[in-house]
Design an enzyme around this catalytic site. Sequence first.
Site, mmCIF file in Angstrom:
data_model
loop_
_atom_site.group_PDB
_atom_site.id
_atom_site.type_symbol
_atom_site.label_atom_id
_atom_site.label_comp_id
_atom_site.label_asym_id
_atom_site.label_seq_id
_atom_site.Cartn_x
_atom_site.Cartn_y
_atom_site.Cartn_z
ATOM 1 N N ARG A 108 2.226 7.991 7.292
ATOM 2 C CA ARG A 108 2.556 7.701 8.694
ATOM 3 C C ARG A 108 4.044 7.410 8.872
ATOM 4 O O ARG A 108 4.714 6.956 7.949
ATOM 5 C CB ARG A 108 1.764 6.484 9.175
ATOM 6 C CG ARG A 108 0.296 6.767 9.420
ATOM 7 C CD ARG A 108 -0.425 5.488 9.771
ATOM 8 N NE ARG A 108 -0.252 4.528 8.704
ATOM 9 C CZ ARG A 108 -0.368 3.213 8.852
ATOM 10 N NH1 ARG A 108 -0.634 2.710 10.045
ATOM 11 N NH2 ARG A 108 -0.213 2.418 7.831
ATOM 12 N N ALA B 201 -3.759 0.911 13.187
ATOM 13 C CA ALA B 201 -5.121 1.011 12.659
ATOM 14 C C ALA B 201 -6.064 0.010 13.311
ATOM 15 O O ALA B 201 -7.222 -0.081 12.935
ATOM 16 C CB ALA B 201 -5.115 0.825 11.140
ATOM 17 N N THR C 68 3.919 1.574 -0.984
ATOM 18 C CA THR C 68 4.643 1.652 -2.250
ATOM 19 C C THR C 68 3.746 2.229 -3.344
ATOM 20 O O THR C 68 4.179 3.071 -4.146
ATOM 21 C CB THR C 68 5.147 0.247 -2.646
ATOM 22 O OG1 THR C 68 5.843 -0.311 -1.517
ATOM 23 C CG2 THR C 68 6.088 0.305 -3.832
ATOM 24 N N LYS D 279 11.131 -8.212 8.953
ATOM 25 C CA LYS D 279 11.554 -7.256 7.926
ATOM 26 C C LYS D 279 10.357 -6.488 7.403
ATOM 27 O O LYS D 279 9.246 -7.011 7.366
ATOM 28 C CB LYS D 279 12.304 -7.959 6.806
ATOM 29 C CG LYS D 279 11.473 -8.429 5.636
ATOM 30 C CD LYS D 279 12.363 -8.920 4.508
ATOM 31 C CE LYS D 279 11.688 -8.716 3.158
ATOM 32 N NZ LYS D 279 12.489 -9.220 2.039
ATOM 33 N N PHE E 293 3.316 -7.672 -9.435
ATOM 34 C CA PHE E 293 4.495 -8.436 -9.031
ATOM 35 C C PHE E 293 5.003 -9.194 -10.253
ATOM 36 O O PHE E 293 4.251 -9.420 -11.220
ATOM 37 C CB PHE E 293 4.164 -9.394 -7.886
ATOM 38 C CG PHE E 293 4.187 -8.732 -6.530
ATOM 39 C CD1 PHE E 293 3.299 -7.726 -6.214
ATOM 40 C CD2 PHE E 293 5.128 -9.112 -5.573
ATOM 41 C CE1 PHE E 293 3.324 -7.111 -4.974
ATOM 42 C CE2 PHE E 293 5.152 -8.502 -4.327
ATOM 43 C CZ PHE E 293 4.250 -7.502 -4.022
ATOM 44 N N TRP F 222 6.989 -0.616 -7.946
ATOM 45 C CA TRP F 222 8.241 -1.098 -7.362
ATOM 46 C C TRP F 222 9.363 -0.981 -8.392
ATOM 47 O O TRP F 222 10.406 -0.420 -8.110
ATOM 48 C CB TRP F 222 8.083 -2.553 -6.896
ATOM 49 C CG TRP F 222 9.133 -2.961 -5.920
ATOM 50 C CD1 TRP F 222 9.019 -2.971 -4.561
ATOM 51 C CD2 TRP F 222 10.472 -3.410 -6.213
ATOM 52 N NE1 TRP F 222 10.203 -3.376 -3.983
ATOM 53 C CE2 TRP F 222 11.111 -3.653 -4.979
ATOM 54 C CE3 TRP F 222 11.180 -3.606 -7.381
ATOM 55 C CZ2 TRP F 222 12.425 -4.089 -4.878
ATOM 56 C CZ3 TRP F 222 12.502 -4.038 -7.307
ATOM 57 C CH2 TRP F 222 13.109 -4.280 -6.055
ATOM 58 N N LYS G 218 0.824 -1.214 0.000
ATOM 59 C CA LYS G 218 0.000 0.000 0.000
ATOM 60 C C LYS G 218 0.860 1.268 0.000
ATOM 61 O O LYS G 218 0.597 2.200 -0.768
ATOM 62 C CB LYS G 218 -0.908 -0.040 1.228
ATOM 63 C CG LYS G 218 -1.980 0.999 1.259
ATOM 64 C CD LYS G 218 -2.874 0.740 2.476
ATOM 65 C CE LYS G 218 -1.997 0.600 3.703
ATOM 66 N NZ LYS G 218 -2.626 -0.057 4.828
ATOM 67 N N PHE H 240 -3.483 -0.965 7.535
ATOM 68 C CA PHE H 240 -4.158 -2.236 7.281
ATOM 69 C C PHE H 240 -5.166 -2.095 6.130
ATOM 70 O O PHE H 240 -4.954 -1.305 5.224
ATOM 71 C CB PHE H 240 -4.798 -2.789 8.558
ATOM 72 C CG PHE H 240 -3.800 -3.036 9.673
ATOM 73 C CD1 PHE H 240 -2.574 -3.647 9.425
ATOM 74 C CD2 PHE H 240 -4.092 -2.670 10.985
ATOM 75 C CE1 PHE H 240 -1.660 -3.885 10.455
ATOM 76 C CE2 PHE H 240 -3.180 -2.911 12.014
ATOM 77 C CZ PHE H 240 -1.968 -3.514 11.748
#
Lengths: 553, 553
Positions: B92, B271, B71, B103, B379, B407, B69, B299
């Site tokens: 945020r 959230a 990204t 990670k 992706f 990305w 989200k 979220f």
Amino acid sequence: MKSDIEIAQAAEPWPIEKVAAAADFQPEEVLPYGREKAKIERKEPVDRDQFGKLVLVTSINPTPAGEGKSTVAVGLADAMQQAGQRTMLALREPSLGPVMGMKGGATGGGYSQVIPMDDINLHFTGDFHALTVAQNTLVALIDNSIYQGNPLNLDPRQIIVKRVLDVNDRDLRHIVIGLGGRTSGVPREGSFEITAASEMMAILTLSTDLADLKRRINRIVVGYTYDRQPVTVAELGVGGALATLLKDAILPNLVQTISHTPALIHGGPFANIAQGTNSIQATQLALQQADYTVTEAGFGADLGGEKFLDVKTPLLGKHPDAIVVVATVRALKMHGGLAKDQLDHEDLDALHKGLANLGRHLHSMKRYGIPVVVAVNRFTNDTEAELQMVVDYSNEHDVPAYPADVWGQGGNGARELAAGVIAAADQPANFTPLYEPTDDVETKLNRIVTQIYGGQGVELEPKAQKQLRQLVDQGWDHLPVIVAKTQYSLTDDAKRLGAPTDFKIHIREFVPKLGAGFIVAMAGSILTMPGLPKHPAAEKIEITDDGTISGLY
Amino acid sequence: MKSDIEIAQAAEPWPIEKVAAAADFQPEEVLPYGREKAKIERKEPVDRDQFGKLVLVTSINPTPAGEGKSTVAVGLADAMQQAGQRTMLALREPSLGPVMGMKGGATGGGYSQVIPMDDINLHFTGDFHALTVAQNTLVALIDNSIYQGNPLNLDPRQIIVKRVLDVNDRDLRHIVIGLGGRTSGVPREGSFEITAASEMMAILTLSTDLADLKRRINRIVVGYTYDRQPVTVAELGVGGALATLLKDAILPNLVQTISHTPALIHGGPFANIAQGTNSIQATQLALQQADYTVTEAGFGADLGGEKFLDVKTPLLGKHPDAIVVVATVRALKMHGGLAKDQLDHEDLDALHKGLANLGRHLHSMKRYGIPVVVAVNRFTNDTEAELQMVVDYSNEHDVPAYPADVWGQGGNGARELAAGVIAAADQPANFTPLYEPTDDVETKLNRIVTQIYGGQGVELEPKAQKQLRQLVDQGWDHLPVIVAKTQYSLTDDAKRLGAPTDFKIHIREFVPKLGAGFIVAMAGSILTMPGLPKHPAAEKIEITDDGTISGLY
């Protein structure tokens, strides 16, 4: 009369870039934090051949009457700067916990202050917070390792690193953690200290660079296995992450005094549980930039002074050229037997008695072969006869002494003191360490007690005797020793003021701090987590809708 | 392939002053924190008439496959900026605890990142640390009040505020504090939460200015007396001190994307336990400066999305002009029943089943009367048939959908998405709140469960029923309700993926957060202090001697 914060707020600070330029820092070395604070990032290693002179400000044993060591250090530096000497301060950062508890920040007072006093006393540039997170991340990783199958065979009863907060919070001194069943950890006894007492703080301030910081972090002994073998951070494999958390905290912070003298304020370890001085890196940077660096060490000459000379000096690669011992008539009268509410009237008898405390510290500091000067920090009710008695007493001990009104007049109130300090620093010194690293721990302790505190020697309680044998077995006894004792007395009994001689220091236990590179010898019951008083300073602190703070000391 | 941190380190950031100037901030409003971060201090109140358009980025229910989200939000903003629109991000701040644990920072990824990613993921400008200290100072003051004679008659069993750390530390979830005898506090059960879950965090992010911050802090209910009366911070008399600790944290932080789009990153409440969006102040500032503000909520749309629209929007004085729901083929296939290791091959059946989760969120968001757009975050292994199926499904629900490769290509990968979002934001909106403030708590909850989650309604467990009567007695039932439930499912069972309808939400207890201004309804067992995994990310993080970080995600 204006309060300290009102005086600080009325000051006209230079932009921090101007302060930095005046101190010969290059623009690319200056990382601003707002308008009046910066971190200094120097890429080149220090050049010890360029070091200027170093002045160490220390004091008699503190009393509730206040000795004003930071205030004198600031006023002295301003006076030296105003006398045309390139001068820089190298001070410790205040701990936020006590600021919210007992009134009293650590940014000087009156017209001898470093600014912005509110920021410095609150979060400053976040160094303490980074240390808090690093130390707590370490302990969380340890407890997680135990929880995830305990591959390092850690004994939960023998974890010696503690979580920390920069808050005075006595309810966290003794706790039980890991309750709540199988998914919420493994139960064990735990404890929080105040951040300034953490080994991370000692490490940050003793590291010479990032590589040294990493080495030291990896050497931290976190606890012992069930078969009593020490376990280090290196074995946990998280030294890199912890050093990463401190990558900015390791950079010295630049601010200014009200009179624009540059001040590097960096690190704030306590002078009982740790070495009690600002960082090696900041001190070296100041020594390289300035002709005179004025620094200080925590509590009295018996605690911070001794540790500066025996622990910090070898790492710094430079001993002080002059030592200033700060005393006040009021504090000396308390050492002479008066109560805090009896100090407003002249009392030469009490003063005379109390001078023995000053005498002990002059004797101790002269022992190191460095010229000593007394600064008498003037208070309003001091009489000329009282001030003269302190000067005469010092002179009888071959030490020059200068009353100074740094609170009321800033650098102008410390002109004679500054001239005296400059003259002292020009005298030849013959620095003589108190002990050699190869001396055994008891020898080191006995030297400290007899030659610095003026007592009869050291006594190890049974637990400490046993631990000492373990220290020897591990080969850790070549490290310097940090005595953790009360700051109020030369003895390990806070109530014994003046200069007793018929005492021994009782060592309760030893704590190895391999990352910091010293062994802590706990004398008496030292609290590493302060409590809040009945009426905390927090009750007085206010902020207006447009952001003006009041009630901060 | 380069890692996120390698891409971030290879970026060529503008000096933050240049970013600020490009975003029309005045030089006197910019407080630099190093070279690439600044806090913005605006003296004038916001002018809502100048607000630009607001784009809210939310998502399907997150899965371990990742939905990206942040990204997408970053890539979308870059694409809008590159399309010639004055665009600003309002995001945020990441929580440090999870960065050291699992990670995954929160600064985007690949060529859609905000920088400096290491600083933002570590200490940033210290906001979380200030909140940690403020919250812990409050609880220490409470325990001190009990210790000092308990003048407020506080029941140690009914203290509802908790200490916090920004560390994943499961061993602190359930602890006993105040042990060790008369001088070390009063024993009671205690608990630490992660800082992002604290009421201080919720307050900071919902405050419109310093005056509002103070008011909210003073309203915090810290616990109850032995006779069950609520006690507030105002009664403790320390609201001023706590607000003082947050005087800098309340200022929004400015950074930039890799493509120099300005980004205000400020506040990071979770959230589930809180509202899950960045601060009101930062969002308003962005709205005033930019034609398009891209913001996100934590979220999925069921948690952060609903809370943005029902809790934040009324305070912000502005509803979104468009809502972007982020989905990935991989995550949808998990919602369709596949495991994480089964996602690399085309599976249109599983995708078709999983699309029901997207459908539910589209239905929920459209309900608010605001144009909705789907962003399919591409992706590598996604097939054209899979992507087309998501687009077709969305279009069948009258929602435009755009695959985007943010990305790998940054803003260039989101051109069509940006055009679609701009077109959507130009459509008329007819914002329809889910409930009125005057509705009772059960009505609010039932609306959320039936209209947002797609379930049958709410069931209050006995403890919650009793607490609800107390909420009504106190007159607190007019406040918005924050449902704290798992983010992984529309239900309160983390394992039920897809879009179930045959469920009720079970409320275990209510927690009044009067300072934040909402009532938290706890559904299931929500952890407010995460734990560390078997192999924490900290084991991979390293820093070279010259300060280059690796292993940070």
